[in-house]
Design an enzyme around this catalytic site. Structure first.
Site, PDB file in Angstrom:
ATOM      1  N   ASN A  27       0.795  -1.225   0.000  1.00 39.40           N
ATOM      2  CA  ASN A  27       0.000   0.000   0.000  1.00 39.40           C
ATOM      3  C   ASN A  27       0.831   1.281   0.000  1.00 39.40           C
ATOM      4  O   ASN A  27       0.423   2.287  -0.556  1.00 39.40           O
ATOM      5  CB  ASN A  27      -0.922  -0.018   1.225  1.00 39.40           C
ATOM      6  CG  ASN A  27      -1.800   1.199   1.307  1.00 39.40           C
ATOM      7  OD1 ASN A  27      -2.677   1.397   0.473  1.00 39.40           O
ATOM      8  ND2 ASN A  27      -1.554   2.047   2.290  1.00 39.40           N
ATOM      9  N   GLN A  38       4.640   7.394   5.695  1.00 36.80           N
ATOM     10  CA  GLN A  38       4.332   6.246   4.818  1.00 36.80           C
ATOM     11  C   GLN A  38       3.365   6.663   3.706  1.00 36.80           C
ATOM     12  O   GLN A  38       2.171   6.332   3.759  1.00 36.80           O
ATOM     13  CB  GLN A  38       3.711   5.106   5.634  1.00 36.80           C
ATOM     14  CG  GLN A  38       4.676   4.449   6.608  1.00 36.80           C
ATOM     15  CD  GLN A  38       3.947   3.610   7.645  1.00 36.80           C
ATOM     16  OE1 GLN A  38       3.164   4.115   8.425  1.00 36.80           O
ATOM     17  NE2 GLN A  38       4.184   2.311   7.638  1.00 36.80           N
ATOM     18  N   ASP A  90       1.092   6.704   0.535  1.00 40.55           N
ATOM     19  CA  ASP A  90       0.445   5.607  -0.210  1.00 40.55           C
ATOM     20  C   ASP A  90       0.867   5.629  -1.675  1.00 40.55           C
ATOM     21  O   ASP A  90       0.909   6.706  -2.294  1.00 40.55           O
ATOM     22  CB  ASP A  90      -1.086   5.776  -0.163  1.00 40.55           C
ATOM     23  CG  ASP A  90      -1.693   5.151   1.072  1.00 40.55           C
ATOM     24  OD1 ASP A  90      -1.022   5.149   2.120  1.00 40.55           O
ATOM     25  OD2 ASP A  90      -2.848   4.683   0.983  1.00 40.55           O
ATOM     26  N   ASP A 142       0.344  -6.848   3.257  1.00 40.83           N
ATOM     27  CA  ASP A 142      -0.031  -5.872   4.284  1.00 40.83           C
ATOM     28  C   ASP A 142      -1.098  -4.905   3.770  1.00 40.83           C
ATOM     29  O   ASP A 142      -1.023  -4.435   2.630  1.00 40.83           O
ATOM     30  CB  ASP A 142       1.246  -5.077   4.640  1.00 40.83           C
ATOM     31  CG  ASP A 142       1.045  -4.088   5.757  1.00 40.83           C
ATOM     32  OD1 ASP A 142       0.781  -4.530   6.889  1.00 40.83           O
ATOM     33  OD2 ASP A 142       1.150  -2.871   5.505  1.00 40.83           O
ATOM     34  N   TYR A 190      -6.708  -0.957   1.086  1.00 34.43           N
ATOM     35  CA  TYR A 190      -6.627   0.498   0.878  1.00 34.43           C
ATOM     36  C   TYR A 190      -5.946   0.913  -0.423  1.00 34.43           C
ATOM     37  O   TYR A 190      -5.590   2.077  -0.583  1.00 34.43           O
ATOM     38  CB  TYR A 190      -5.866   1.139   2.053  1.00 34.43           C
ATOM     39  CG  TYR A 190      -6.256   0.584   3.395  1.00 34.43           C
ATOM     40  CD1 TYR A 190      -7.520   0.850   3.922  1.00 34.43           C
ATOM     41  CD2 TYR A 190      -5.386  -0.208   4.140  1.00 34.43           C
ATOM     42  CE1 TYR A 190      -7.898   0.328   5.154  1.00 34.43           C
ATOM     43  CE2 TYR A 190      -5.754  -0.726   5.377  1.00 34.43           C
ATOM     44  CZ  TYR A 190      -7.011  -0.460   5.875  1.00 34.43           C
ATOM     45  OH  TYR A 190      -7.384  -0.976   7.089  1.00 34.43           O
ATOM     46  N   LEU A 191      -5.756  -0.017  -1.344  1.00 35.11           N
ATOM     47  CA  LEU A 191      -4.925   0.307  -2.511  1.00 35.11           C
ATOM     48  C   LEU A 191      -5.495   1.439  -3.368  1.00 35.11           C
ATOM     49  O   LEU A 191      -4.759   2.251  -3.909  1.00 35.11           O
ATOM     50  CB  LEU A 191      -4.719  -0.940  -3.398  1.00 35.11           C
ATOM     51  CG  LEU A 191      -4.039  -2.156  -2.747  1.00 35.11           C
ATOM     52  CD1 LEU A 191      -3.734  -3.214  -3.799  1.00 35.11           C
ATOM     53  CD2 LEU A 191      -2.763  -1.761  -2.006  1.00 35.11           C
ATOM     54  N   GLU A 198      -3.925  -9.431   4.683  1.00 34.44           N
ATOM     55  CA  GLU A 198      -4.190  -8.696   5.919  1.00 34.44           C
ATOM     56  C   GLU A 198      -5.275  -7.666   5.620  1.00 34.44           C
ATOM     57  O   GLU A 198      -5.000  -6.590   5.094  1.00 34.44           O
ATOM     58  CB  GLU A 198      -2.948  -7.980   6.451  1.00 34.44           C
ATOM     59  CG  GLU A 198      -3.184  -7.493   7.870  1.00 34.44           C
ATOM     60  CD  GLU A 198      -2.852  -6.026   8.151  1.00 34.44           C
ATOM     61  OE1 GLU A 198      -3.018  -5.616   9.306  1.00 34.44           O
ATOM     62  OE2 GLU A 198      -2.471  -5.289   7.229  1.00 34.44           O
ATOM     63  N   HIS A 204       1.962  -8.784  16.333  1.00 30.52           N
ATOM     64  CA  HIS A 204       2.900  -7.718  16.685  1.00 30.52           C
ATOM     65  C   HIS A 204       2.231  -6.359  16.857  1.00 30.52           C
ATOM     66  O   HIS A 204       2.885  -5.399  17.237  1.00 30.52           O
ATOM     67  CB  HIS A 204       3.964  -7.623  15.585  1.00 30.52           C
ATOM     68  CG  HIS A 204       3.372  -7.219  14.264  1.00 30.52           C
ATOM     69  ND1 HIS A 204       2.569  -8.067  13.518  1.00 30.52           N
ATOM     70  CD2 HIS A 204       3.403  -6.053  13.579  1.00 30.52           C
ATOM     71  CE1 HIS A 204       2.163  -7.432  12.424  1.00 30.52           C
ATOM     72  NE2 HIS A 204       2.662  -6.217  12.432  1.00 30.52           N
ATOM     73  N   ASP A 205       0.962  -6.254  16.520  1.00 31.51           N
ATOM     74  CA  ASP A 205       0.233  -4.991  16.655  1.00 31.51           C
ATOM     75  C   ASP A 205      -0.561  -4.991  17.958  1.00 31.51           C
ATOM     76  O   ASP A 205      -0.564  -5.969  18.694  1.00 31.51           O
ATOM     77  CB  ASP A 205      -0.729  -4.803  15.476  1.00 31.51           C
ATOM     78  CG  ASP A 205       0.010  -4.500  14.182  1.00 31.51           C
ATOM     79  OD1 ASP A 205       1.062  -3.815  14.254  1.00 31.51           O
ATOM     80  OD2 ASP A 205      -0.451  -4.941  13.119  1.00 31.51           O
TER      81      ASP A 205
HETATM   82  C1  NOJ Z   1      -0.366  -3.521   9.380  1.00 32.50           C
HETATM   83  C2  NOJ Z   1       0.835  -3.983  10.142  1.00 32.50           C
HETATM   84  O1  NOJ Z   1       0.518  -5.156  10.859  1.00 32.50           O
HETATM   85  C3  NOJ Z   1       1.249  -2.851  11.069  1.00 32.50           C
HETATM   86  O2  NOJ Z   1       2.266  -3.259  11.947  1.00 32.50           O
HETATM   87  C4  NOJ Z   1       1.657  -1.670  10.235  1.00 32.50           C
HETATM   88  O3  NOJ Z   1       1.919  -0.569  11.096  1.00 32.50           O
HETATM   89  C5  NOJ Z   1       0.554  -1.274   9.244  1.00 32.50           C
HETATM   90  N1  NOJ Z   1      -0.014  -2.402   8.553  1.00 32.50           N
HETATM   91  C6  NOJ Z   1       1.087  -0.317   8.202  1.00 32.50           C
HETATM   92  O4  NOJ Z   1       1.955  -0.991   7.325  1.00 32.50           O
END
Ligand code: NOJ
Length: 544
Positions: A105, A171, A173, A203, A207-208, A245, A310-311
């Site tokens: 993305n 970041q 897009d 990932d 949202y593309l 995801e 991890h989030d």
């Molecule tokens: C989802 C990932 O799991 C997360 O760690 C990241 O911050 C966002 N996408 C943005 O890439």
């Protein structure tokens, strides 16, 4: 379909690894690829089939690697391309597959594409990103990183325009209305697939594409692009997978499977918080409800299920009321909350109660899907909520009780993040080595559970049906596949429960406890009543 014909990912166990956090081979305080290679045997012995590694590319690390500055290079902290090739070979040598993140993305604002895009109005790169003279377009799109970002637009002085970003402003897009961007990403995929990796966790796929008047998520044009990536994989890389995801409701994730021509796998986000709800409330209803909203998916596609990653534990796919309840129950300290979620690990969320941790895992494994274990959760690692962002759930893996938990020989203050040194989660007592030497450890029990799940492909491919739905203190699931049946009984409550099952078709058969590998009961009549202890679970195979 015969069991042996199932594609590998249908009955796979996944393990999510953050290279930086796993094992440091050079003593610089950062985990690296050779360190991960040295721990492949450990991962294999856990019963894992496929490792998912977080982004390992060159990056300024404003979002821990999800901000990529060069898709064709490894972050120097982690090693080299040759190290990566060796990782793939060593993994394959052990029968392990390996998939990496594919961040489609957005890129880092340090990526040369963006640098040229912002500074060279006439270059082809200007159109690689989404620019606007105003910041009011696409105003129906929500902000995802609510705690830090005020808008999805940021002004860039060099370009004199605003650029679009769904995550951090660092970041930007990519512009997927530009066919050159699609082609670039295909080349990135090709580069890593040719190196031998087994696929990608893609990932942030919803949202593309942006369109006025929509929330800019899950748009048909986005699906078209993703189908194109899948066709490319089909043509050149059979047996390799794309995992989506898409933090969305199941009916929306359903679209990412297409007619079996888009993703092989997709995360099931909304079932995850409901597992925590069900266990805290002692009530199976949230699981019944979300599974009733989960459509069937095409043959040879699979849900990917997880308890933690991890989030933050995301609470996007719950009602406002449920979110408040989850925060009150599971994040009483405001510091535990982040965006619309909770930044804690599995063991602290479940009071470090091994019975509950096993119950949560058993519940996950009883449902359809291929489960993922987040590194460290198999030993019950703790978190550090005082670290910034989501770093508190990404602390160094605790291997043993030597300095720095056996993670690194660096000085303590050189570690990328502190190891956990206090309380029940201190590495002094909670580590892999201690787990291996204690036959009653969580690690041993997790290994056993994984093994039982994997040796019964019914869990991966069977149909499911909820039984005893009016006795909601227990979740009861009948799994069925090619005439075989397993009944999963999960007592979600803190009390003993009696569950009465109607099994007229199975009268005179025998229930085998597959977790303990022992005879459980002879089914003597149409109804059978089963007693369970608080938080106990049973997996019972019906046998002649
Ligand atoms: C989802 C990932 O799991 C997360 O760690 C990241 O911050 C966002 N996408 C943005 O890439």
């Amino acid at each position: 379909m015969k069991t042996q014909q199932l594609p590998w990912y249908m009955n796979a166990m996944f393990y999510e690894v953050h290279i930086r956090a796993f094992c440091d081979s050079t003593g610089d305080g950062n985990g690296d690829i050779p360190g991960l290679i040295s721990k492949l045997d450990y991962i294999k012995q856990l019963g894992i089939d496929c490792i998912w590694i977080l982004p390992m590319f060159s990056s300024p690390l404003k979002d821990d690697g999800y901000d990529i500055a060069d898709y064709y290079n490894i972050h120097p902290d982690y090693g080299t391309i040759d190290d990566f090739k060796q990782l793939v070979n060593e993994a394959h040598h052990r029968g392990l597959k390996i998939i990496s993140d594919l961040v489609l993305n957005h890129t880092s604002d340090q990526h040369p594409w963006f640098q040229k895009s912002r500074s060279e109005a006439d270059s082809k790169y200007r159109d690689y990103y989404v620019w606007s003279h105003t910041d009011d377009k696409y105003s129906d799109a929500r902000i995802i990183f609510l705690d830090t970002e005020k808008s999805n637009w940021s002004y860039d002085d060099q370009a004199g325009m605003y650029y679009w970003h769904r995550f951090y402003s660092s970041q930007p897009d990519l512009n997927y209305d530009n066919p050159d961007v699609i082609e670039e990403m295909q080349q990135v995929m090709k580069f890593w697939l040719d190196m031998g990796i087994d696929g990608f966790r893609a990932d942030a796929v919803p949202y593309l594409i942006q369109r006025e008047g929509t929330n800019c998520e899950n748009l048909p044009e986005t699906h078209q692009i993703l189908k194109g990536f899948r066709a490319f994989m089909n043509d050149h890389y059979e047996g390799k997978i794309l995992l989506a995801e898409a933090n969305q409701w199941p009916e929306d994730v359903r679209e990412y499977f297409g007619d079996g021509d888009e993703f092989h796998m997709g995360f099931h986000f909304p079932v995850m918080p409901r597992i925590f709800m069900a266990i805290r409330k002692g009530d199976a209803s949230p699981i019944h409800w979300i599974m009733s909203k989960t459509p069937d998916i095409p043959d040879n596609t699979q849900w990917c299920t997880f308890l933690r990653n991890h989030d933050e534990l995301t609470l996007e796919m719950v009602t406002e009321e449920e979110r408040q309840w989850m925060w009150e129950e599971y994040a009483p300290d405001p510091r535990m909350r982040l965006n619309l979620g909770i930044r804690r690990r599995l063991a602290p969320l479940l009071d470090n109660d091994h019975q509950k941790i096993l119950l949560a895992n058993a519940l996950l494994y009883s449902l359809p899907g291929a489960p993922i274990i987040y590194y460290g959760d198999e030993i019950g690692m703790g978190d550090n909520i005082w670290l910034p962002d989501r770093n508190g759930v990404r602390t160094p893996m605790q291997w043993d009780d030597s300095p720095n938990a056996g993670f690194s020989t660096a000085n303590q203050n050189e570690l990328y993040a502190p190891v956990i040194t206090t309380g029940a989660y201190s590495y002094k007592r909670l580590n892999v080595s201690a787990g291996l030497s204690d036959p009653n450890s969580l690690l041993h029990k997790m290994r056993h559970l994984v093994e039982v799940r994997k040796t019964h492909p019914i869990f991966a491919s069977g149909n499911y049906k909820f039984l005893a739905v009016d006795q909601t203190e227990c979740l009861v699931i009948l799994r069925e596949y090619q005439g075989q049946k397993v009944i999963c009984i999960l007592n979600l409550s803190d009390k003993n429960q009696m569950i009465t099952l109607n099994l007229p078709d199975d009268r005179d058969k025998i229930l085998i406890d597959i977790v303990h590998n022992s005879k459980f009961r002879h089914i003597k009549s149409d109804q059978t009543t089963i007693a369970t202890d608080a938080y106990e679970f049973l997996w019972l195979k019906i046998s002649n």
